[in-house]
Design an enzyme around this catalytic site. Structure first.
Site, PDB file in Angstrom:
ATOM      1  CG  ASP A   1       3.885  27.277  -6.918  1.00 57.11           C
ATOM      2  OD1 ASP A   1       4.864  26.993  -7.622  1.00 57.11           O
ATOM      3  OD2 ASP A   1       2.717  26.978  -7.216  1.00 57.11           O
TER       4      ASP A   1
ATOM      5  CB  ILE B   1       7.927  38.514 -10.398  1.00 61.04           C
ATOM      6  CG1 ILE B   1       7.730  39.154 -11.761  1.00 61.04           C
ATOM      7  CG2 ILE B   1       8.357  39.533  -9.370  1.00 61.04           C
ATOM      8  CD1 ILE B   1       6.947  38.304 -12.720  1.00 61.04           C
TER       9      ILE B   1
ATOM     10  CB  SER C   1     -19.729 -11.397   0.029  1.00 62.31           C
ATOM     11  OG  SER C   1     -19.582 -12.555   0.821  1.00 62.31           O
TER      12      SER C   1
ATOM     13  N   GLY D   1     -14.031 -21.789  -4.717  1.00 61.14           N
ATOM     14  CA  GLY D   1     -13.467 -23.107  -4.494  1.00 61.14           C
ATOM     15  C   GLY D   1     -13.273 -23.457  -3.036  1.00 61.14           C
ATOM     16  CB  SER D   2     -13.762 -21.585   0.098  1.00 60.70           C
ATOM     17  OG  SER D   2     -15.103 -21.121  -0.068  1.00 60.70           O
TER      18      SER D   2
ATOM     19  N   GLY E   1     -16.320 -16.859   1.400  1.00 60.05           N
ATOM     20  CA  GLY E   1     -15.017 -17.491   1.248  1.00 60.05           C
ATOM     21  C   GLY E   1     -14.574 -17.402  -0.194  1.00 60.05           C
TER      22      GLY E   1
END
Length: 619
Positions: A21, A153, A527, A456-457, A453
């Site tokens: 600008d 302008i 977590s 499934g860990s 973890g």
């Protein structure tokens, strides 16, 4: 310079608006017209204009401000550039702020110390989103005087209708922003029209030039007229015979003999000495760097605020504030950040995100997080009660920053609206039987074993075996499992990032109560975020939190996927699934790391039991 003509003091101002600008060019024009450019500097930018300039054979005045090589190469402003210039009527410090959205944090930094803003609008483009964003930030940061500079302008043939249309649109947008003055001026930064001299190209404009307005506008904040505030920066005690409190007077004034109060504690004392750079003085006002000595040995530390007895700041651990978020990682309610207010550091978290502000329309929108460059109204909670003023009354004691606890990045800045006194009648109850007594009765050291973890860990399987072994050994335990708690305490929570944060916060509070009861708590939760695991660690005492990381490759977890969750997540049937469409941040310094893909669950449980035994025997 004739000193008698210097009618006004220093004016701090900034230029802002959308990219390209013409902000830097306008400032360069002001410097050039006020004859503040050294001959060697002018010669240098004349040479640089041939290399980096964007105005053909003319001298590119923007190069006076765009000092970074990256800025010159790209033709944009990245950092905040500060320049000083003076006229016979006034001195100025001007901040040229970047226009790109990703540098909004730089713009906010520049605005925080200014009294007036020049909002530039390209006459060809009109109002843009960044124009509105910067205007709103200026309003939030306490700037009450605005110049709407309709720049370039000349590129619309000095058309009054274009100017009037832009001014009308901006006036409608800014009507609710609380500006005390809004002065529109048609300018051409490149050719100087209406910058320091009135332009013959705009006979329809009869107002002041930009420089005339800057020289005459009255923006002085009477910091000496608002209540005295003295944030203590340093307890100055070089020897046993001297004890003073050093810092800079934020507002108001103080004199010898006045009675002051330590805002947080309410303890009072009398001023016996005021020491400044030149030695003893009888009085100090806003901006003075001093050391205050009190008549009594009161408990004062860095971050405390001294104030008049009759006009103390609010002291609270909850407050409402507007927050401008500056980090690529979103603000999540419930997540803990470090907060600095004045000279005080404490932990803080957003308890409620009331709404997000649409900077284009100023409408309030419901939101569950704030992303980069977004602004929202929040309720915050701090770890300790802090002194504060509404930002609208005192910019120095009503502002704060939020810092990411892991990266140390400044993540957000805030402007306090008001303190929340909803908890002033709630106090900690002290019991006749404490944690130590309960633990002694159970014959064990209470602690939290936090199993983390991927899904499934094997973390829940290992945790069950550990609890079974502890129970057989006569230990008193309790298991907290993610799925079980989501059937009751956390049944109202989903799996978005913000819901995961709140899920762990609640679990941490429950685990803390169980440790207070003397139990060994086994918590099995994905977590996924380090910040929340660290939050739970800090809720507990030293050695009471043991992080057990079950490190299992995701390919192995998928093979064990008896519930079919990974398959559903990959098909898009489950949103925000950790490891697939939501991140997991592994621990960087877990107390024990278990290889979830190799040894048996029994062998892994034995490793945890050995860790527990070592902790038990160390007490």
């Amino acid at each position: 310079m004739d000193g008698t003509t210097l009618s006004r003091g220093l004016l701090r101002l900034l230029t802002c608006g959308s990219v390209d600008d013409g902000k830097s060019t306008l400032i360069g024009r002001l410097l050039y017209d006020s004859q503040m450019i050294m001959e060697d500097t002018l010669a240098a930018i004349t040479r640089d204009s041939r290399k980096h300039g964007t105005v053909g054979e003319d001298v590119d005045l923007a190069l006076l401000v765009d000092g970074l090589e990256a800025e010159r190469q790209q033709g944009i402003t990245i950092d905040v550039a500060y320049r000083f210039f003076t006229t016979p009527k006034r001195s100025f410090i001007v901040a040229d702020c970047p226009g790109h959205e990703q540098y909004t944090r730089n713009m906010a930094t520049g605005a925080s110390n200014c009294e007036l803003a020049i909002i530039l609008v390209d006459a060809r483009k009109g109002l843009l989103t960044q124009t509105r964003r910067h205007s709103y930030i200026c309003s939030l940061l306490g700037i009450r005087h605005v110049v709407l500079a309709v720049n370039k302008i000349d590129l619309v043939n000095f058309d009054q209708q274009v100017f009037d249309r832009i001014v009308g649109e901006y006036a409608t947008f800014a009507a609710g922003l609380g500006f005390h003055t809004m002065v529109p001026i048609p300018v051409s930064g490149r050719f100087g029209d209406n910058v320091s001299a009135r332009s013959g190209n705009t006979p329809w404009y009869r107002g002041e030039t930009l420089l005339e307005h800057l020289e005459s506008v009255s923006v002085e904040e009477e910091l000496t007229q608002i209540p005295f505030r003295f944030p203590v920066q340093w307890v100055n005690r070089p020897n046993q015979d001297f004890r003073g409190f050093s810092g800079t007077v934020a507002s108001g004034a103080v004199a010898l003999g006045e009675k002051l109060v330590v805002a947080a504690s309410g303890v009072t004392s009398q001023v016996t000495r005021i020491l400044g750079p030149a030695g003893e003085q009888e009085r100090a006002t806003a901006g003075d760097a001093i050391t205050i000595c009190l008549a009594d040995e009161v408990d004062v530390a860095r971050g405390d605020v001294l104030a008049p007895m009759a006009d103390r700041p609010a002291v609270a651990d909850q407050f409402a504030a507007h927050v401008l978020w500056m980090d690529e990682e979103p603000l999540l309610p419930g997540r803990q950040y470090m907060m600095r207010i004045g000279n005080l550091w404490t932990t803080a978290s957003v308890t409620t995100l009331k709404h997000r502000v649409d900077v284009t329309t100023l409408d309030h929108q419901s939101a569950t997080r704030l992303s980069l460059n977004e602004i929202g109204l929040c309720n915050l909670s701090t770890a300790q009660r802090v002194p504060m003023d509404p930002y609208a009354q005192n910019r120095l004691t009503g502002a704060f920053i939020l810092v990411d606890r892991f990266t140390n990045r400044t993540a957000g800045c805030g402007m306090i609206n008001f303190a929340l006194h909803r908890a002033t009648n709630v106090h900690h109850e002290h019991f006749l039987v404490d944690k130590a007594a309960r633990a002694a009765a159970l014959g064990q050291k209470p602690m939290v074993l936090w199993f983390t973890g991927l899904s499934g860990s094997g973390k829940s399987t290992v945790a069950k075996l550990v609890e079974q072994a502890l129970h057989r050994a006569g230990r008193h335990t309790y298991s907290l499992d993610g799925d079980n708690l989501r059937h009751g305490l956390n049944r109202d929570l989903g799996f978005t990032d913000q819901d995961r944060v709140e899920n762990i916060r609640r679990v941490g509070e429950v685990a803390k109560l169980m440790v207070d009861a003397g139990l060994i708590v086994l918590a099995s939760f994905i977590s996924p975020f380090r910040a929340e695991r660290q939050m739970v660690r800090e809720m507990l005492g030293e050695g009471e939190f043991l992080e057990v990381f079950v490190d299992t490759p995701i390919e192995v977890c998928m093979e064990r996927d008896v519930k079919g969750l990974y398959a559903k997540a990959k098909r898009g049937e489950i949103a925000n699934f950790t490891g697939v469409t939501s991140p997991y941040e592994p621990p960087e310094a877990a107390d024990v790391v278990l290889d979830g893909s190799g040894p048996s669950a029994e062998a892994l449980a034995q490793q945890v039991l050995e860790l527990i035994e070592r902790r038990m025997s160390s007490t």
